[in-house]
Design a protein around this motif. Structure first.
Motif, PDB file in Angstrom:
ATOM      1  N   UNK A 133      46.889  37.975  69.198  1.00  0.00           N
ATOM      2  CA  UNK A 133      48.171  37.288  69.273  1.00  0.00           C
ATOM      3  C   UNK A 133      48.009  35.885  69.832  1.00  0.00           C
ATOM      4  N   UNK A 134      48.680  34.917  69.224  1.00  0.00           N
ATOM      5  CA  UNK A 134      48.659  33.547  69.742  1.00  0.00           C
ATOM      6  C   UNK A 134      50.092  33.106  70.024  1.00  0.00           C
ATOM      7  N   UNK A 135      50.638  33.604  71.108  1.00  0.00           N
ATOM      8  CA  UNK A 135      51.996  33.198  71.483  1.00  0.00           C
ATOM      9  C   UNK A 135      52.056  31.686  71.652  1.00  0.00           C
ATOM     10  N   UNK A 136      50.997  31.125  72.181  1.00  0.00           N
ATOM     11  CA  UNK A 136      50.829  29.674  72.184  1.00  0.00           C
ATOM     12  C   UNK A 136      49.442  29.393  71.622  1.00  0.00           C
ATOM     13  N   UNK A 137      49.346  28.504  70.655  1.00  0.00           N
ATOM     14  CA  UNK A 137      48.096  28.270  69.940  1.00  0.00           C
ATOM     15  C   UNK A 137      47.189  27.321  70.714  1.00  0.00           C
ATOM     16  N   UNK A 138      45.914  27.705  70.840  1.00  0.00           N
ATOM     17  CA  UNK A 138      44.910  26.858  71.468  1.00  0.00           C
ATOM     18  C   UNK A 138      43.580  27.074  70.755  1.00  0.00           C
ATOM     19  N   UNK A 139      42.782  26.047  70.597  1.00  0.00           N
ATOM     20  CA  UNK A 139      41.473  26.232  69.973  1.00  0.00           C
ATOM     21  C   UNK A 139      40.499  26.897  70.941  1.00  0.00           C
ATOM     22  N   UNK A 140      39.526  27.626  70.405  1.00  0.00           N
ATOM     23  CA  UNK A 140      38.552  28.230  71.290  1.00  0.00           C
ATOM     24  C   UNK A 140      37.672  29.262  70.617  1.00  0.00           C
ATOM     25  N   UNK A 141      36.904  29.957  71.451  1.00  0.00           N
ATOM     26  CA  UNK A 141      35.980  30.993  70.994  1.00  0.00           C
ATOM     27  C   UNK A 141      36.432  32.350  71.521  1.00  0.00           C
ATOM     28  N   UNK A 142      36.117  33.398  70.751  1.00  0.00           N
ATOM     29  CA  UNK A 142      36.419  34.767  71.143  1.00  0.00           C
ATOM     30  C   UNK A 142      35.105  35.551  71.235  1.00  0.00           C
ATOM     31  N   UNK A 143      34.898  36.213  72.367  1.00  0.00           N
ATOM     32  CA  UNK A 143      33.685  37.001  72.591  1.00  0.00           C
ATOM     33  C   UNK A 143      34.086  38.474  72.749  1.00  0.00           C
ATOM     34  N   UNK A 144      33.443  39.350  71.979  1.00  0.00           N
ATOM     35  CA  UNK A 144      33.783  40.773  71.995  1.00  0.00           C
ATOM     36  C   UNK A 144      32.608  41.584  72.532  1.00  0.00           C
ATOM     37  N   UNK A 145      32.881  42.358  73.578  1.00  0.00           N
ATOM     38  CA  UNK A 145      31.886  43.235  74.194  1.00  0.00           C
ATOM     39  C   UNK A 145      32.326  44.690  74.009  1.00  0.00           C
ATOM     40  N   UNK A 146      31.427  45.627  74.220  1.00  0.00           N
ATOM     41  CA  UNK A 146      31.762  47.039  74.164  1.00  0.00           C
ATOM     42  C   UNK A 146      31.062  47.753  75.310  1.00  0.00           C
ATOM     43  N   UNK A 147      31.644  48.830  75.775  1.00  0.00           N
ATOM     44  CA  UNK A 147      31.043  49.598  76.855  1.00  0.00           C
ATOM     45  C   UNK A 147      29.790  50.328  76.374  1.00  0.00           C
ATOM     46  N   UNK A 148      28.903  50.619  77.313  1.00  0.00           N
ATOM     47  CA  UNK A 148      27.685  51.357  77.018  1.00  0.00           C
ATOM     48  C   UNK A 148      28.021  52.820  76.752  1.00  0.00           C
ATOM     49  N   UNK A 149      27.142  53.497  76.039  1.00  0.00           N
ATOM     50  CA  UNK A 149      27.308  54.927  75.812  1.00  0.00           C
ATOM     51  C   UNK A 149      27.327  55.659  77.155  1.00  0.00           C
ATOM     52  N   UNK A 150      28.223  56.618  77.264  1.00  0.00           N
ATOM     53  CA  UNK A 150      28.347  57.373  78.504  1.00  0.00           C
ATOM     54  C   UNK A 150      29.360  56.814  79.476  1.00  0.00           C
ATOM     55  N   UNK A 151      30.038  55.718  79.097  1.00  0.00           N
ATOM     56  CA  UNK A 151      31.061  55.163  79.984  1.00  0.00           C
ATOM     57  C   UNK A 151      32.150  56.200  80.250  1.00  0.00           C
ATOM     58  N   UNK A 152      32.602  56.237  81.478  1.00  0.00           N
ATOM     59  CA  UNK A 152      33.597  57.213  81.917  1.00  0.00           C
ATOM     60  C   UNK A 152      34.941  56.519  82.094  1.00  0.00           C
ATOM     61  N   UNK A 153      35.966  56.880  81.292  1.00  0.00           N
ATOM     62  CA  UNK A 153      37.265  56.208  81.423  1.00  0.00           C
ATOM     63  C   UNK A 153      37.987  56.517  82.728  1.00  0.00           C
ATOM     64  N   UNK A 154      37.486  57.485  83.482  1.00  0.00           N
ATOM     65  CA  UNK A 154      38.132  57.847  84.739  1.00  0.00           C
ATOM     66  C   UNK A 154      37.609  57.043  85.925  1.00  0.00           C
ATOM     67  N   UNK A 155      36.897  55.961  85.623  1.00  0.00           N
ATOM     68  CA  UNK A 155      36.491  55.047  86.687  1.00  0.00           C
ATOM     69  C   UNK A 155      36.798  53.625  86.231  1.00  0.00           C
ATOM     70  N   UNK A 156      37.084  52.766  87.208  1.00  0.00           N
ATOM     71  CA  UNK A 156      37.426  51.377  86.888  1.00  0.00           C
ATOM     72  C   UNK A 156      36.244  50.689  86.226  1.00  0.00           C
ATOM     73  N   UNK A 157      36.544  49.846  85.245  1.00  0.00           N
ATOM     74  CA  UNK A 157      35.511  49.165  84.471  1.00  0.00           C
ATOM     75  C   UNK A 157      34.751  48.168  85.340  1.00  0.00           C
ATOM     76  N   UNK A 158      33.409  48.262  85.294  1.00  0.00           N
ATOM     77  CA  UNK A 158      32.547  47.288  85.963  1.00  0.00           C
ATOM     78  C   UNK A 158      31.761  46.524  84.909  1.00  0.00           C
ATOM     79  N   UNK A 159      31.188  45.405  85.317  1.00  0.00           N
ATOM     80  CA  UNK A 159      30.403  44.619  84.365  1.00  0.00           C
ATOM     81  C   UNK A 159      29.158  45.370  83.933  1.00  0.00           C
TER      82      UNK A 159
END
Length: 355
Positions: A133-159
């Motif tokens: 969504x671009x509620x306000x338009x700005x130029x830039x880059x988008x970086x997409x990451x994914x969690x490692x296998x075995x990530x547990x959704x019942x704990x807060x996300x860490x880097x």
């Protein structure tokens, strides 16, 4: 130390403390955007809570817990998870456990660990079209990451839970729609990471190329062979763009033969506040080069922020003008600006003029 020197030192310390607070603590977020496909937590929770009255009452328990912690404003401003001082930074800048809020104190509820967040069902290794969504338009880059296998959704996300490198980078992608509307978005095609199954987070970072402002979003997904279906939002089906059924208020044109019209609609309302959108249209035969919309706020109401336009107030009288990018409106075309306010929205009469 003399009395006057002590006073001077105390004043200097107070000044530096205030200066550090301004530099280190992010200010109120302005509205810009978030991931729509796969939907971010704020986006899908906003969608989950929409009611026929325009109020947001979350059904999903994770969304409800987020709102209980961060307040309803975190959903009404579902497009504002940002840091004005981000400069594209992630690990080492935003603390562990705060990735989903981007370290923005107004969205800490969306850092809460839960297996109940709304999810988008996807197929590992397949190609999809990402929408942002671009509620306000700005130029830039988008970086997409994914969690490692075995990530547990019942704990807060860490880097450390995320793969160290993005699986895709979009360099200034194409956009469609008019900024300030839910259907306006950036889009690009990308191949999803292979070898993934079960619950994961696709983490997006939008780094503007024209400022340090950076946007962060957690999109909960399940790699189970799905093709974009969403569950956990009070209904099951393809991920739609949200729609609100507003009540437009047609308004007269300003200036004889100017062709400029302005239409007001209440997008959302809640206890003590509201969100509204104004559509500025050109019904004339020649382009508008700049526009001004005026109206009067209801008793006790005020504007808290505006996007896609600038405004001044004099008492209850509001004067809104175009931004640089939407100054020109071609015949039979339109643009929009939006704002949030305290008090009640009402149904004001607007006038629109163009030089």
């Amino acid at each position: 130390m003399s009395k006057w020197r002590s006073i001077a030192v105390a004043a200097a310390v107070a000044f530096m403390s205030a200066l550090l607070a301004v530099v280190l603590v992010p200010g109120p977020a302005s509205a810009h955007g978030t991931m729509m496909m796969p939907g971010s937590r704020t986006y899908l929770c906003w969608q989950d809570g929409l009611s026929s009255t325009g109020q947001i009452i979350p059904i999903n328990p994770a969304c409800g817990a987020a709102v209980a912690q961060s307040g309803a404003n975190s959903l009404y401003n579902w497009f504002s998870v940002l840091r004005s001082d981000g400069a594209g930074r992630t690990a080492g800048f935003i603390p562990d456990g705060q990735a989903c809020s981007g370290g923005n104190p107004g969205y800490t509820g969306f850092d809460l660990p839960s297996a109940n967040w709304p999810v988008t069902h996807l197929t590992s290794g397949s190609q999809i079209q990402f929408k942002y969504n671009k509620w306000a338009a700005h130029p830039g880059w988008f970086y997409l990451y994914v969690t490692k296998n075995g990530w547990n959704p019942n704990r807060a996300l860490t880097w450390g839970d995320l793969e160290s490198q993005p699986f895709h980078t979009a360099d200034h992608p194409d956009s469609v729609g008019s900024p300030g509307t839910n259907d306006a978005h950036y889009y690009w095609n990308a191949t999803l990471p292979s070898g993934k199954s079960g619950r994961h987070i696709i983490y997006s970072v939008w780094k503007r190329s024209d400022s340090n402002e950076t946007f962060y979003a957690c999109s909960d997904v399940v790699f189970d062979g799905g093709k974009g279906e969403v569950t956990g939002v009070g209904r099951t089906g393809p991920s739609p763009d949200p729609t609100v059924t507003p009540t437009p208020t047609p308004t007269p044109t300003g200036g004889s033969g100017s062709g400029c019209t302005a239409t007001y609609q209440t997008v959302n309302s809640w206890q003590g506040g509201f969100q509204a959108e104004v559509t500025v249209a050109n019904r004339g035969s020649s382009s508008l080069n700049g526009w001004t919309v005026k109206w009067t706020l209801g008793s006790g109401s005020s504007i808290t922020q505006m996007w896609n336009g600038t405004y001044t107030t004099s008492g209850s009288a509001v004067t809104a003008k175009n931004a640089d990018w939407n100054r020109t409106i071609a015949p039979n075309s339109s643009t929009t600006f939006g704002f949030t306010g305290d008090g009640t929205s009402g149904s004001p009469t607007l006038t629109c003029t163009s030089p």
